[in-house]
Design an enzyme around this catalytic site. Structure first.
Site, PDB file in Angstrom:
ATOM      1  N   LYS A 169      93.728  31.695 137.322  1.00  0.00           N
ATOM      2  CA  LYS A 169      92.986  30.788 136.443  1.00  0.00           C
ATOM      3  C   LYS A 169      93.648  29.431 136.543  1.00  0.00           C
ATOM      4  O   LYS A 169      94.656  29.159 135.906  1.00  0.00           O
ATOM      5  CB  LYS A 169      92.993  31.298 135.005  1.00  0.00           C
ATOM      6  CG  LYS A 169      91.763  30.877 134.189  1.00  0.00           C
ATOM      7  CD  LYS A 169      91.606  29.386 133.978  1.00  0.00           C
ATOM      8  CE  LYS A 169      92.511  28.856 132.885  1.00  0.00           C
ATOM      9  NZ  LYS A 169      92.266  27.394 132.622  1.00  0.00           N
ATOM     10  N   GLU A 215     107.378  29.723 132.724  1.00  0.00           N
ATOM     11  CA  GLU A 215     108.116  28.465 132.906  1.00  0.00           C
ATOM     12  C   GLU A 215     107.379  27.449 132.061  1.00  0.00           C
ATOM     13  O   GLU A 215     106.254  27.063 132.362  1.00  0.00           O
ATOM     14  CB  GLU A 215     108.156  28.074 134.381  1.00  0.00           C
ATOM     15  CG  GLU A 215     109.155  26.954 134.660  1.00  0.00           C
ATOM     16  CD  GLU A 215     108.496  25.593 134.636  1.00  0.00           C
ATOM     17  OE1 GLU A 215     108.792  24.821 133.684  1.00  0.00           O
ATOM     18  OE2 GLU A 215     107.697  25.292 135.532  1.00  0.00           O
ATOM     19  N   CYS A 273     107.596  19.271 134.810  1.00  0.00           N
ATOM     20  CA  CYS A 273     108.382  19.946 133.776  1.00  0.00           C
ATOM     21  C   CYS A 273     109.865  19.623 133.887  1.00  0.00           C
ATOM     22  O   CYS A 273     110.603  19.703 132.896  1.00  0.00           O
ATOM     23  CB  CYS A 273     108.162  21.447 133.855  1.00  0.00           C
ATOM     24  SG  CYS A 273     108.495  22.144 135.500  1.00  0.00           S
ATOM     25  N   GLU A 307     108.606  17.124 123.731  1.00  0.00           N
ATOM     26  CA  GLU A 307     108.184  16.835 125.102  1.00  0.00           C
ATOM     27  C   GLU A 307     106.974  15.904 125.079  1.00  0.00           C
ATOM     28  O   GLU A 307     105.983  16.168 124.402  1.00  0.00           O
ATOM     29  CB  GLU A 307     107.832  18.126 125.834  1.00  0.00           C
ATOM     30  CG  GLU A 307     107.458  17.890 127.294  1.00  0.00           C
ATOM     31  CD  GLU A 307     107.074  19.164 128.015  1.00  0.00           C
ATOM     32  OE1 GLU A 307     107.448  19.312 129.196  1.00  0.00           O
ATOM     33  OE2 GLU A 307     106.392  20.014 127.403  1.00  0.00           O
TER      34      GLU A 307
END
Length: 491
Positions: free
Chosen positions: A183, A259, A293, A395
């Site tokens: 996906k 992750e 990331c 973040e």
């Protein structure tokens, strides 16, 4: 039939592209211009059921028992075919993300090739554990482990490095004999769909690789992760979404590899090679418009070199060139969407409210013509913030960083570790002992010394805290994508 005939980006199930349904579709927006350039067919629940059933059937029809050498050879053929169609993948990556052509070529597509070749080598060389157990009377028992495929794996891929991270997951999954239901992000469906063509061309059996498009909740993402026929989930994305996925699979106790987000720190000591540090920091803050990331959003600098580092990093930021993705001179692309830009701009407001000084950036650039309809934002650096401010704790996922001074090594370690995340850190120093010492003190999955984003694909990759669960890379990936059965034979 191709992946996007007639400007459609289609689902791929059981070895075939599915005819699209106009009633279940949405537009693919070009991040650089804001224009819609294709339609995406959104998968419904029955289509996801078909994809999972096809994957299960492919396993039972023999894919799970294919010899390791055959699977490794297929991965190498896939790498070769991506190279042959290299510029098609570059174009698809740019259409998905709006990133500069140089990055798409040198990082994203090149790493896709490397991912397939690396895991072909890893699986071909992997051994099995065995132990001789001493028994009473001088007899022995032989214990050895046989690794079997995990089964049907849901592969949920983010929008920032869609091809790189997709191949990072499916290469080891296929190497281990699994079937996958992919996906992709609704923002970046192109390369996953193009890859379906390549895998079919190199002989991957129907049903082993399936792609279903759509959104998260109430769409393909939820249908896949909640499906009872899924044996495990690998996901890269936000910590909040990872938590939701974990809740979804918890009743069925399915293994996960996550992750997730990061609020990564760089620690710069006063004995550093300043030019080397500035080159590394400009990469770690601004690569892919900060949408990696592993990017650095917190830069802690020893006070005696703070002004020099801050001034140099401002110069590097101002040298970045925002522009058309196909222009070889462009260094920096747009954010992925207007919605994501709105999120980043809210942090600009929070920084202002916290009393930050904007060293550079802080707004929306005007690039003229059709580019002003894109999701552009200025590379931005702040001072005057502390670890107590939301801008330093949460973040942001944009081309931004807060620069904060420190005095002692102990203080730097404490500041860097003062976070709920734990993905990556970098340490900049010419003192080798200090570099080792501080890097090992970081509460992260990966720590670099005098470099950033330098990867050996055989090494463990992942984070701690809100940054994830588990490790991928090399044999760590093989461990996730297989289940061991121990066989004990009394001799």
């Amino acid at each position: 039939m191709t992946a996007d005939t007639g400007r459609w980006i289609r689902n791929f199930v059981d070895g075939e592209f599915v005819e699209p349904d106009e009633r279940r579709s949405f537009g693919k927006v070009d991040p650089a211009t804001g224009s819609v350039h294709a339609r995406i067919h959104e998968a419904d629940g029955p289509l996801v059921d078909r994809a999972v059933a096809a994957a299960r059937r492919a396993l039972h029809d023999g894919w799970a028992n294919t010899a390791v050498r055959e699977r490794a050879a297929l991965l190498r053929r896939a790498a070769d075919r991506i190279e042959e169609r290299f510029e098609e993948f570059v174009a698809a990556e740019i259409a998905d993300t709006g990133k500069p052509v140089t990055q798409a070529r040198e990082l994203d597509v090149a790493r896709a090739v490397a991912n397939f070749r690396t895991f072909a080598d890893v699986v071909a060389a992997a051994g099995q554990e065995s132990f001789l157990t001493d028994l009473a009377g001088g007899r022995q028992a032989l214990n050895y482990a046989v690794r079997k495929p995990l089964g049907v794996v849901a592969v949920i891929v983010p929008w920032n490095l869609p091809l790189l991270l997709l191949t990072w997951k499916i290469a080891p999954a296929l190497a281990c004999g699994n079937a996958v239901v992919v996906k992709p992000s609704e923002e970046t469906p192109g390369t996953a769909t193009l890859l379906a063509e390549v895998l079919a061309e190199v002989g991957l059996p129907a049903g082993v690789y399936n792609v279903v498009h759509g959104f998260g909740g109430g769409s393909a993402g939820e249908y896949v992760t909640s499906h009872p026929g899924i044996d495990g989930v690998t996901f890269t994305g936000s910590s909040a979404t990872g938590s939701h996925v974990m809740k979804t699979v918890a009743p069925r106790v399915r293994p996960v590899s996550f992750e997730l987000g990061g609020k990564n720190a760089a620690v710069v000591f006063d004995d550093v090679d300043v030019d080397e540090a500035l080159t590394g920091l400009s990469r770690s803050v601004f690569t892919n418009t900060g949408q990696v990331c592993l990017c650095t959003e917190r830069v802690y600098v020893q006070r005696s070199v703070f002004d020099e580092i801050a001034g140099g990093l401002v110069e590097r930021a101002r040298d970045l060139r925002l522009g058309r993705p196909l222009d070889e001179a462009t260094t920096t692309g747009p954010l992925i969407s207007q919605a994501h830009r709105d999120k980043v701009l809210r942090y600009f407001e929070l920084a202002e409210q916290a009393g930050a000084e904007v060293l550079t950036g802080g707004g929306i650039p005007r690039l003229g013509e059709d580019l002003d309809g894109g999701s552009w934002i200025e590379p931005t650096l702040w001072t005057g913030l502390t670890n107590a401010d939301r801008v330093v704790r949460e973040e942001i996922f944009g081309p931004v960083a807060a620069l904060i001074p420190f005095d002692t090594e102990a203080e730097a370690i404490a500041l860097a570790n003062d976070t709920d995340y734990g993905l990556a850190a970098s340490v900049w120093t010419n003192d080798l002992r200090r570099g080792h010492r501080v890097a090992q003190s970081m509460n992260v999955g990966m720590a670099w010394v005098n470099t950033w984003f330098l990867r050996d694909l055989r090494s463990p990759f992942g984070g701690v805290g809100l940054s994830g669960i588990g490790r991928e890379g090399g044999e760590s990936s093989l461990h996730f994508y297989t289940e061991p059965t121990n066989v004990c034979v009394q001799l």
